[in-house]
Design an enzyme around this catalytic site. Structure first.
Site, PDB file in Angstrom:
ATOM      1  N   ASN A  10      38.482  41.141   0.648  1.00  0.00           N
ATOM      2  CA  ASN A  10      39.216  41.011  -0.166  1.00  0.00           C
ATOM      3  C   ASN A  10      39.867  40.271   0.082  1.00  0.00           C
ATOM      4  OD1 ASN A  10      40.609  40.610  -3.005  1.00  0.00           O
ATOM      5  ND2 ASN A  10      40.877  42.549  -2.495  1.00  0.00           N
ATOM      6  N   TRP A  11      39.709  38.659  -0.884  1.00  0.00           N
ATOM      7  CA  TRP A  11      40.665  37.053  -0.858  1.00  0.00           C
ATOM      8  C   TRP A  11      41.636  37.012  -1.572  1.00  0.00           C
ATOM      9  CZ3 TRP A  11      36.828  32.735  -0.359  1.00  0.00           C
ATOM     10  CH2 TRP A  11      35.376  33.012   1.175  1.00  0.00           C
ATOM     11  N   LYS A  12      41.577  38.683  -2.303  1.00  0.00           N
ATOM     12  CA  LYS A  12      42.503  38.292  -3.645  1.00  0.00           C
ATOM     13  C   LYS A  12      42.988  36.664  -3.985  1.00  0.00           C
ATOM     14  CE  LYS A  12      44.326  42.339  -1.570  1.00  0.00           C
ATOM     15  NZ  LYS A  12      45.158  43.524  -0.912  1.00  0.00           N
ATOM     16  N   HIS A  98      41.249  48.537  -8.359  1.00  0.00           N
ATOM     17  CA  HIS A  98      42.390  48.007  -6.988  1.00  0.00           C
ATOM     18  C   HIS A  98      43.811  48.119  -7.143  1.00  0.00           C
ATOM     19  CE1 HIS A  98      44.217  45.597  -3.672  1.00  0.00           C
ATOM     20  NE2 HIS A  98      43.520  45.749  -3.555  1.00  0.00           N
ATOM     21  N   GLU A 100      46.328  47.048  -7.170  1.00  0.00           N
ATOM     22  CA  GLU A 100      46.773  45.788  -7.829  1.00  0.00           C
ATOM     23  C   GLU A 100      46.556  45.739  -8.774  1.00  0.00           C
ATOM     24  OE1 GLU A 100      45.744  43.098  -4.524  1.00  0.00           O
ATOM     25  OE2 GLU A 100      47.116  44.058  -2.791  1.00  0.00           O
ATOM     26  N   GLU A 170      41.538  53.512  -0.100  1.00  0.00           N
ATOM     27  CA  GLU A 170      42.824  52.686   0.206  1.00  0.00           C
ATOM     28  C   GLU A 170      44.401  52.877  -0.042  1.00  0.00           C
ATOM     29  OE1 GLU A 170      41.238  47.704   0.743  1.00  0.00           O
ATOM     30  OE2 GLU A 170      41.545  48.900  -1.656  1.00  0.00           O
ATOM     31  N   GLY A 176      48.775  45.581   2.870  1.00  0.00           N
ATOM     32  CA  GLY A 176      49.641  44.663   2.587  1.00  0.00           C
ATOM     33  C   GLY A 176      50.783  44.625   3.733  1.00  0.00           C
ATOM     34  N   SER A 216      46.033  47.254   5.776  1.00  0.00           N
ATOM     35  CA  SER A 216      46.193  46.521   6.907  1.00  0.00           C
ATOM     36  C   SER A 216      45.281  47.078   7.834  1.00  0.00           C
ATOM     37  CB  SER A 216      47.316  46.901   7.294  1.00  0.00           C
ATOM     38  OG  SER A 216      48.109  46.695   6.609  1.00  0.00           O
ATOM     39  N   GLY A 237      42.320  42.711   3.665  1.00  0.00           N
ATOM     40  CA  GLY A 237      42.757  41.712   2.866  1.00  0.00           C
ATOM     41  C   GLY A 237      43.233  40.463   3.348  1.00  0.00           C
ATOM     42  N   GLY A 238      44.472  41.030   3.823  1.00  0.00           N
ATOM     43  CA  GLY A 238      45.285  39.888   4.767  1.00  0.00           C
ATOM     44  C   GLY A 238      43.982  39.002   5.880  1.00  0.00           C
TER      45      GLY A 238
HETATM   46  P1  PGA Z   1      45.335  43.750   3.124  1.00  0.00           P
HETATM   47  O1  PGA Z   1      44.910  44.326   1.917  1.00  0.00           O
HETATM   48  O2  PGA Z   1      44.128  44.520   4.874  1.00  0.00           O
HETATM   49  O3  PGA Z   1      46.170  43.416   2.986  1.00  0.00           O
HETATM   50  O4  PGA Z   1      45.701  45.748   3.807  1.00  0.00           O
HETATM   51  C1  PGA Z   1      43.483  46.418   1.887  1.00  0.00           C
HETATM   52  C2  PGA Z   1      43.096  45.608   0.465  1.00  0.00           C
HETATM   53  O5  PGA Z   1      44.534  45.310  -0.165  1.00  0.00           O
HETATM   54  O6  PGA Z   1      41.781  45.635   0.099  1.00  0.00           O
END
Ligand code: PGA
Length: 253
Positions: A10-12, A98, A100, A170, A176, A216, A237-238
């Site tokens: 997920n590149w956000k 998600h 967010e 998640e 993050g 993470s 994510g990251g």
């Molecule tokens: P993260 O994000 O790997 O940066 O913790 C995961 C996600 O939000 O899907």
């Protein structure tokens, strides 16, 4: 039965067009010999979907996902992107729910269910996210919280519809933050979700539905998490923005 394993990135709201091209080309070149049962998914921002999608070969193990879709079909909804539009661009997957989106854009379960229905009506497969925040984790109420999140949304679907769902657990406290759920903590929730699926849809369907872990995930912890019984992949994510880290995670499966 060997289950499908999925690693999704997920590149956000990150990357520019050059980064997007570089990432997708590098990933695609590195997965030429990836086991056919496994799938890699990249989820770029909306504006880069056509660019990234054009880079993918039809038979590549790399597939593409949108990070969101509208709960509406079409009309005067400035700034929104419909599931119909994603289908029109041959985008096969969409992430819905998600944390967010729930947290910053107030997407409650009712809205998420509308989005799920839009996506299914347009033949999209859904990566549906659930997970608790730190306060819930510490209060020990997280099992019932997650059960509620699922009962209000994907458990409303019938047996045919649920087969188009990939669940991503998640925990918000791990997203993050550099803090990861331990393999034991993650496995406990995944087993719980699998048991809920079994109760609602029977063993066969429950075994087929992939449950991904997210929060993470990085090369150093991927193997331990991905070797757990009920963890069928990862939503990253990251670390998915760094081609070499993402490839390490892809091969940790
Ligand atoms: P993260 O994000 O790997 O940066 O913790 C995961 C996600 O939000 O899907």
């Amino acid at each position: 039965m060997s289950k499908t394993k999925i690693i999704a990135g997920n590149w956000k709201m990150n990357a520019n067009s050059n980064d997007a091209m570089h990432l997708v080309k590098t990933i695609q070149n590195q997965v030429l010999n990836y086991p056919t049962n496994n799938t890699v998914i990249v989820a770029p921002p909306f504006v880069y979907l056509p660019l990234v999608s054009n880079e993918l070969n039809n038979n590549s193990s790399v597939k593409i996902a949108a990070q969101n879709c509208s709960q509406f079909n079409d009309g005067a909804y400035t700034g929104e992107v419909s599931a119909t539009m994603l289908h029109d661009l041959n985008i096969p997957f969409v992430i819905i729910g998600h944390s967010e989106r729930r947290q910053y854009f107030n997407e409650a379960d009712e809205i998420l269910l509308e989005k799920i229905n839009q996506a299914l009506n347009n033949n999209l497969k859904i990566i549906f996210c659930c997970g608790e925040n730190l306060a819930l984790r510490e209060s020990n109420e997280y099992f019932s919280f997650i059960q509620n999140q699922l009962e209000n949304t994907i458990f409303q679907l019938d047996e045919n519809q649920i087969k188009n769902i990939i669940i991503a657990y998640e925990p918000i406290w791990a997203i993050g933050t550099g803090k990861t759920a331990s393999p034991e903590q993650a496995q406990a929730i995944h087993a719980f979700i699998r048991a809920l699926l079994t109760k609602a849809y029977g063993t066969d369907i429950a075994q087929q539905i992939p449950i991904l872990y997210g929060g993470s995930v990085k090369p150093s912890n991927a193997k331990a998490l991905l070797s757990c019984n009920d963890i069928d992949g990862a939503l990253v994510g990251g670390a998915s923005l760094n081609a070499s880290d993402f490839i390490d995670i892809i091969y940790a499966i």
